[in-house]
Design a protein around this motif. Sequence first.
Motif, PDB file in Angstrom:
ATOM      1  N   ARG A 253       0.835  -1.196   0.000  1.00  0.00           N
ATOM      2  CA  ARG A 253       0.000   0.000   0.000  1.00  0.00           C
ATOM      3  C   ARG A 253       0.872   1.249   0.000  1.00  0.00           C
ATOM      4  O   ARG A 253       1.965   1.271   0.543  1.00  0.00           O
ATOM      5  CB  ARG A 253      -0.910   0.006   1.227  1.00  0.00           C
ATOM      6  N   ARG A 254       0.344   2.272  -0.610  1.00  0.00           N
ATOM      7  CA  ARG A 254       1.129   3.489  -0.802  1.00  0.00           C
ATOM      8  C   ARG A 254       1.151   4.369   0.445  1.00  0.00           C
ATOM      9  O   ARG A 254       0.333   4.211   1.361  1.00  0.00           O
ATOM     10  CB  ARG A 254       0.627   4.261  -2.009  1.00  0.00           C
ATOM     11  N   VAL A 255       2.087   5.307   0.442  1.00  0.00           N
ATOM     12  CA  VAL A 255       2.255   6.278   1.516  1.00  0.00           C
ATOM     13  C   VAL A 255       2.075   7.676   0.936  1.00  0.00           C
ATOM     14  O   VAL A 255       2.636   7.990  -0.116  1.00  0.00           O
ATOM     15  CB  VAL A 255       3.656   6.160   2.155  1.00  0.00           C
TER      16      VAL A 255
ATOM     17  N   SER B 282      13.099   6.174  -2.951  1.00  0.00           N
ATOM     18  CA  SER B 282      12.249   5.267  -2.180  1.00  0.00           C
ATOM     19  C   SER B 282      11.834   4.020  -2.966  1.00  0.00           C
ATOM     20  O   SER B 282      11.518   4.092  -4.153  1.00  0.00           O
ATOM     21  CB  SER B 282      10.985   6.005  -1.719  1.00  0.00           C
ATOM     22  N   THR B 283      11.838   2.893  -2.279  1.00  0.00           N
ATOM     23  CA  THR B 283      11.239   1.677  -2.834  1.00  0.00           C
ATOM     24  C   THR B 283       9.793   1.523  -2.360  1.00  0.00           C
ATOM     25  O   THR B 283       9.101   0.604  -2.780  1.00  0.00           O
ATOM     26  CB  THR B 283      12.042   0.434  -2.415  1.00  0.00           C
ATOM     27  N   VAL B 284       9.351   2.409  -1.492  1.00  0.00           N
ATOM     28  CA  VAL B 284       7.964   2.451  -1.032  1.00  0.00           C
ATOM     29  C   VAL B 284       7.167   3.308  -2.011  1.00  0.00           C
ATOM     30  O   VAL B 284       7.630   4.385  -2.393  1.00  0.00           O
ATOM     31  CB  VAL B 284       7.876   3.069   0.383  1.00  0.00           C
ATOM     32  N   PRO B 285       5.995   2.882  -2.451  1.00  0.00           N
ATOM     33  CA  PRO B 285       5.183   3.727  -3.342  1.00  0.00           C
ATOM     34  C   PRO B 285       4.725   4.991  -2.616  1.00  0.00           C
ATOM     35  O   PRO B 285       4.051   4.911  -1.583  1.00  0.00           O
ATOM     36  CB  PRO B 285       3.989   2.833  -3.703  1.00  0.00           C
ATOM     37  N   LEU B 286       5.094   6.127  -3.148  1.00  0.00           N
ATOM     38  CA  LEU B 286       4.795   7.406  -2.507  1.00  0.00           C
ATOM     39  C   LEU B 286       3.921   8.286  -3.397  1.00  0.00           C
ATOM     40  O   LEU B 286       4.055   8.261  -4.624  1.00  0.00           O
ATOM     41  CB  LEU B 286       6.086   8.177  -2.220  1.00  0.00           C
TER      42      LEU B 286
ATOM     43  N   ILE C  16      -6.996  10.770  -9.047  1.00  0.00           N
ATOM     44  CA  ILE C  16      -6.560   9.470  -8.542  1.00  0.00           C
ATOM     45  C   ILE C  16      -6.101   8.579  -9.691  1.00  0.00           C
ATOM     46  O   ILE C  16      -5.114   7.845  -9.564  1.00  0.00           O
ATOM     47  CB  ILE C  16      -7.697   8.810  -7.737  1.00  0.00           C
ATOM     48  N   GLY C  17      -6.779   8.652 -10.822  1.00  0.00           N
ATOM     49  CA  GLY C  17      -6.372   7.863 -11.976  1.00  0.00           C
ATOM     50  C   GLY C  17      -4.961   8.180 -12.426  1.00  0.00           C
ATOM     51  O   GLY C  17      -4.188   7.279 -12.788  1.00  0.00           O
ATOM     52  N   ASP C  18      -4.597   9.464 -12.402  1.00  0.00           N
ATOM     53  CA  ASP C  18      -3.226   9.863 -12.744  1.00  0.00           C
ATOM     54  C   ASP C  18      -2.227   9.205 -11.791  1.00  0.00           C
ATOM     55  O   ASP C  18      -1.173   8.713 -12.211  1.00  0.00           O
ATOM     56  CB  ASP C  18      -3.063  11.389 -12.637  1.00  0.00           C
ATOM     57  N   MET C  19      -2.576   9.211 -10.502  1.00  0.00           N
ATOM     58  CA  MET C  19      -1.684   8.639  -9.491  1.00  0.00           C
ATOM     59  C   MET C  19      -1.488   7.147  -9.714  1.00  0.00           C
ATOM     60  O   MET C  19      -0.368   6.635  -9.620  1.00  0.00           O
ATOM     61  CB  MET C  19      -2.240   8.902  -8.090  1.00  0.00           C
ATOM     62  N   GLU C  20      -2.584   6.446 -10.020  1.00  0.00           N
ATOM     63  CA  GLU C  20      -2.492   4.997 -10.222  1.00  0.00           C
ATOM     64  C   GLU C  20      -1.560   4.669 -11.391  1.00  0.00           C
ATOM     65  O   GLU C  20      -0.718   3.768 -11.297  1.00  0.00           O
ATOM     66  CB  GLU C  20      -3.880   4.420 -10.484  1.00  0.00           C
ATOM     67  N   VAL C  21      -1.702   5.392 -12.474  1.00  0.00           N
ATOM     68  CA  VAL C  21      -0.855   5.147 -13.646  1.00  0.00           C
ATOM     69  C   VAL C  21       0.610   5.409 -13.314  1.00  0.00           C
ATOM     70  O   VAL C  21       1.499   4.611 -13.637  1.00  0.00           O
ATOM     71  CB  VAL C  21      -1.306   6.026 -14.829  1.00  0.00           C
ATOM     72  N   LEU C  22       0.876   6.519 -12.654  1.00  0.00           N
ATOM     73  CA  LEU C  22       2.258   6.884 -12.334  1.00  0.00           C
ATOM     74  C   LEU C  22       2.881   5.896 -11.351  1.00  0.00           C
ATOM     75  O   LEU C  22       4.049   5.532 -11.492  1.00  0.00           O
ATOM     76  CB  LEU C  22       2.305   8.305 -11.767  1.00  0.00           C
TER      77      LEU C  22
ATOM     78  N   ASP D 215      -6.751   5.160  -0.329  1.00  0.00           N
ATOM     79  CA  ASP D 215      -6.536   3.956   0.468  1.00  0.00           C
ATOM     80  C   ASP D 215      -5.062   3.780   0.815  1.00  0.00           C
ATOM     81  O   ASP D 215      -4.506   2.687   0.719  1.00  0.00           O
ATOM     82  CB  ASP D 215      -7.058   2.712  -0.277  1.00  0.00           C
ATOM     83  N   ALA D 216      -4.427   4.868   1.244  1.00  0.00           N
ATOM     84  CA  ALA D 216      -3.030   4.806   1.657  1.00  0.00           C
ATOM     85  C   ALA D 216      -2.926   4.168   3.035  1.00  0.00           C
ATOM     86  O   ALA D 216      -3.856   4.228   3.845  1.00  0.00           O
ATOM     87  CB  ALA D 216      -2.413   6.198   1.683  1.00  0.00           C
ATOM     88  N   GLU D 217      -1.792   3.589   3.284  1.00  0.00           N
ATOM     89  CA  GLU D 217      -1.547   2.943   4.575  1.00  0.00           C
ATOM     90  C   GLU D 217      -1.051   3.940   5.617  1.00  0.00           C
ATOM     91  O   GLU D 217      -1.345   3.819   6.803  1.00  0.00           O
ATOM     92  CB  GLU D 217      -0.511   1.840   4.400  1.00  0.00           C
ATOM     93  N   THR D 218      -0.301   4.939   5.143  1.00  0.00           N
ATOM     94  CA  THR D 218       0.399   5.841   6.056  1.00  0.00           C
ATOM     95  C   THR D 218       0.400   7.255   5.512  1.00  0.00           C
ATOM     96  O   THR D 218       0.470   7.467   4.302  1.00  0.00           O
ATOM     97  CB  THR D 218       1.866   5.383   6.246  1.00  0.00           C
ATOM     98  N   LEU D 219       0.344   8.207   6.434  1.00  0.00           N
ATOM     99  CA  LEU D 219       0.564   9.616   6.118  1.00  0.00           C
ATOM    100  C   LEU D 219       1.842  10.040   6.828  1.00  0.00           C
ATOM    101  O   LEU D 219       1.948   9.940   8.054  1.00  0.00           O
ATOM    102  CB  LEU D 219      -0.607  10.472   6.605  1.00  0.00           C
TER     103      LEU D 219
END
Length: 212
Positions: free
Chosen positions: A2-4, A28-32, A87-93, A134-138
């Motif tokens: 899940r993304r941050v 980062s290897t974490v999705p940001l 949100i669609g832009d974010m998903e693609v990126l 639906d991010a895991e962390t802020l």
Amino acid sequence: MRRVVVKLGGSTAFSPEMREWIDALAASTVPLVLVPGGGPFADAVRQAQSQMAYSDRAAHFMAILAMEQMALALLETSARLAPARAIGDMEVLLEQGRIPVWLPSQMCLAATAIPQSWEATSDSLAAWLAAEIDAETLLLIKQTNAFDPRASVEDLVRAGIVDTMLPQMLAADVSLHLAGPSALASARAKLVAGQLPGVEIVSRGNAVRGAA
């Protein structure tokens, strides 16, 4: 994974630390997903309001545009960063391994549940976005180390570390992390290793997410 959502405080704008934070985040290897603060552009909105006497509602929308100005400046600091308005832009990126930088006007101006006042700064807008995607962390990157990880979110509000709307905007299933300048030295190594810099704020007090 899940993304941050990472909110980079606008107070870093004129500091060498801003570029250091960007370099760390870009590794980062974490999705940001990166949310910019308003920085000096939001300060200009506040200063002009005192002279022009426009409403807090107008100032709210202008401050959101100030975040977009900050986003445009940040986009030039790393090739891994890319603009995202929806949100669609974010998903693609994210699928491409890029880091979306949120330009918030399209989503926020249509979100009637967000208070149209100075109470909702980029802190609470980042929390709102974290719930929306639906991010895991802020992760809030601040220009201060003056916070106690044992504090509740309400304690952080009282100390002026976060804005007054954050307890309402922060969803129960989104963990909150804070990072100040002292976390910067190890930030890149942690992000490369799939970890987050700073500390987790464990105590949620009586915070519940409101209608937003």
